[in-house]
Scaffold this active site. Sequence first.
Site, PDB file in Angstrom:
ATOM      1  N   GLY A 206       0.823  -1.210   0.000  1.00 61.86           N
ATOM      2  CA  GLY A 206       0.000   0.000   0.000  1.00 61.86           C
ATOM      3  C   GLY A 206       0.853   1.254   0.000  1.00 61.86           C
ATOM      4  O   GLY A 206       2.058   1.189  -0.281  1.00 61.86           O
ATOM      5  N   ASN A 207       0.249   2.391   0.290  1.00 64.14           N
ATOM      6  CA  ASN A 207       1.024   3.636   0.390  1.00 64.14           C
ATOM      7  C   ASN A 207       0.416   4.522   1.467  1.00 64.14           C
ATOM      8  O   ASN A 207      -0.621   4.180   2.061  1.00 64.14           O
ATOM      9  CB  ASN A 207       1.107   4.341  -0.971  1.00 64.14           C
ATOM     10  CG  ASN A 207      -0.269   4.699  -1.490  1.00 64.14           C
ATOM     11  OD1 ASN A 207      -0.976   5.504  -0.895  1.00 64.14           O
ATOM     12  ND2 ASN A 207      -0.670   4.084  -2.604  1.00 64.14           N
ATOM     13  N   HIS A 208       1.024   5.663   1.709  1.00 62.33           N
ATOM     14  CA  HIS A 208       0.642   6.490   2.853  1.00 62.33           C
ATOM     15  C   HIS A 208      -0.502   7.470   2.569  1.00 62.33           C
ATOM     16  O   HIS A 208      -0.806   8.318   3.400  1.00 62.33           O
ATOM     17  CB  HIS A 208       1.845   7.306   3.344  1.00 62.33           C
ATOM     18  CG  HIS A 208       2.902   6.468   3.984  1.00 62.33           C
ATOM     19  ND1 HIS A 208       2.659   5.721   5.110  1.00 62.33           N
ATOM     20  CD2 HIS A 208       4.195   6.239   3.645  1.00 62.33           C
ATOM     21  CE1 HIS A 208       3.757   5.078   5.447  1.00 62.33           C
ATOM     22  NE2 HIS A 208       4.699   5.373   4.567  1.00 62.33           N
ATOM     23  N   ALA A 274      -3.944   7.770  -4.917  1.00 62.41           N
ATOM     24  CA  ALA A 274      -2.555   7.313  -5.082  1.00 62.41           C
ATOM     25  C   ALA A 274      -2.635   5.825  -5.421  1.00 62.41           C
ATOM     26  O   ALA A 274      -2.688   4.979  -4.533  1.00 62.41           O
ATOM     27  CB  ALA A 274      -1.771   7.542  -3.800  1.00 62.41           C
TER      28      ALA A 274
END
Length: 398
Positions: A206-208, A274
């Site tokens: 995943g990402n932030h 994102a």
Amino acid sequence: MFKGKKILLGISGSIAAYKSVLLVRQIVKGGGEVKVVMTHAAKSFVSPLTLSTLSKNPVQDELFTENTWANHVMLGRWADVMLIAPLSCNTLAKMAGGLCDNLLLATYLSATCPVIVAPAMDDDMWHHPATKRNLSLLQSYGNKVIPAQYGELASGLVGDGRMAEPGEIARFLHDHVFQSGELAGKKVLVTAGPTYEPLDPVRFIGNHSSGKMGVAIAQELVRRGAVVTLVLGPSSVKFDPSGMVVQRVQSAGEMYDACMDAFNGSDVGVMAAAVADYTPVTVEKQKIKKQAATLTLELTRSKDILKALGARKQGNQVLVGFSLETNNEQENALGKLASKNADMIVLNSLQDEGAGFGHDTNKITIFKRGGEVLTYDRKPKEAVAKDIVDQIVKMLYA
Ligand code: CTP
């Protein structure tokens, strides 16, 4: 609030019909005139006598009797707006399919005024793909949906599907029908949040991204009268979903599918999510156990949603992308504007303090097709959303 306004209220069979009684009272108190049409099932939940007493108008429920025919065409023409609250799953499906076996449906099909619906159903029904498809069909007909909410349900369960409260429905009517903003009638698709690419039942890549920026844009668009579909990745940001259809997704693939559907018939697409660029080639059915000292994962490119929408964009659709960069910001942003066939790219650089993921503020530069470049100071994300929507409005009406 409703002085001189004519509201045709359709009531279908749901326990939430008791809230319609309060809604009628609120609209009449606000100076509006209400006429009620109801389905037979609705009469099991609230009495026509209560509704006719409060609305000061006869309640209609029959398309025809032995010797009278209800003029559904004139009912639809009389109204400034038709509001169907509660909208049951059954009536929703019939409306989506164009069925006409009762007065409410005949009136809906012949109404020339705007139509607003406030669904009410149980959690599982609300999340069923058929319900989602039927709601999207209604939206594609130009109807506006006041989304069902999370809370206690008639089944005793707690979940999504509760009809919005009468006060919220009244506010929605006021804001979206009687005081339309500059984006009234425009349909906008917004993506927000991260995506999670599953590796096994317990892990993901995943990402932030928090989803704050995309959600703030969706809210600003609703405030200006747009009908918004928000395709939201796994974000925990809290927001008011009034006036939006929120589709929750997890992976880049799910987001892609949701967007391909929703972009048809949209005037604007804002891709603020994102999205993962790579996704695991295989998703293990069982948890991956630790073995060797190193583990190599094989990843494959995910589909680029913005690029795919850019390729299928029609001449009058406006497409907005984001560009989060750490270096060569301007060059990369301009590259994305061209390669993804976008009309506008919103750049945020991680070099700027208080910009990008997780913060409540952002600092952006906008690159528009045609060469215009706009730079902004660092601001709260709500104010940044206003700046972005201002530019969308300009492009839409250019
Ligand atoms: N985007 C998308 N689908 C993807 C990847 C990105 O729709 N699979 C969109 C994002 O929502 C954003 C824009 O494309 O609006 C740019 O995303 P970004 O991650 O900055 O760029 P990438 O295209 O992924 O390129 P790079 O990784 O080379 O920076």
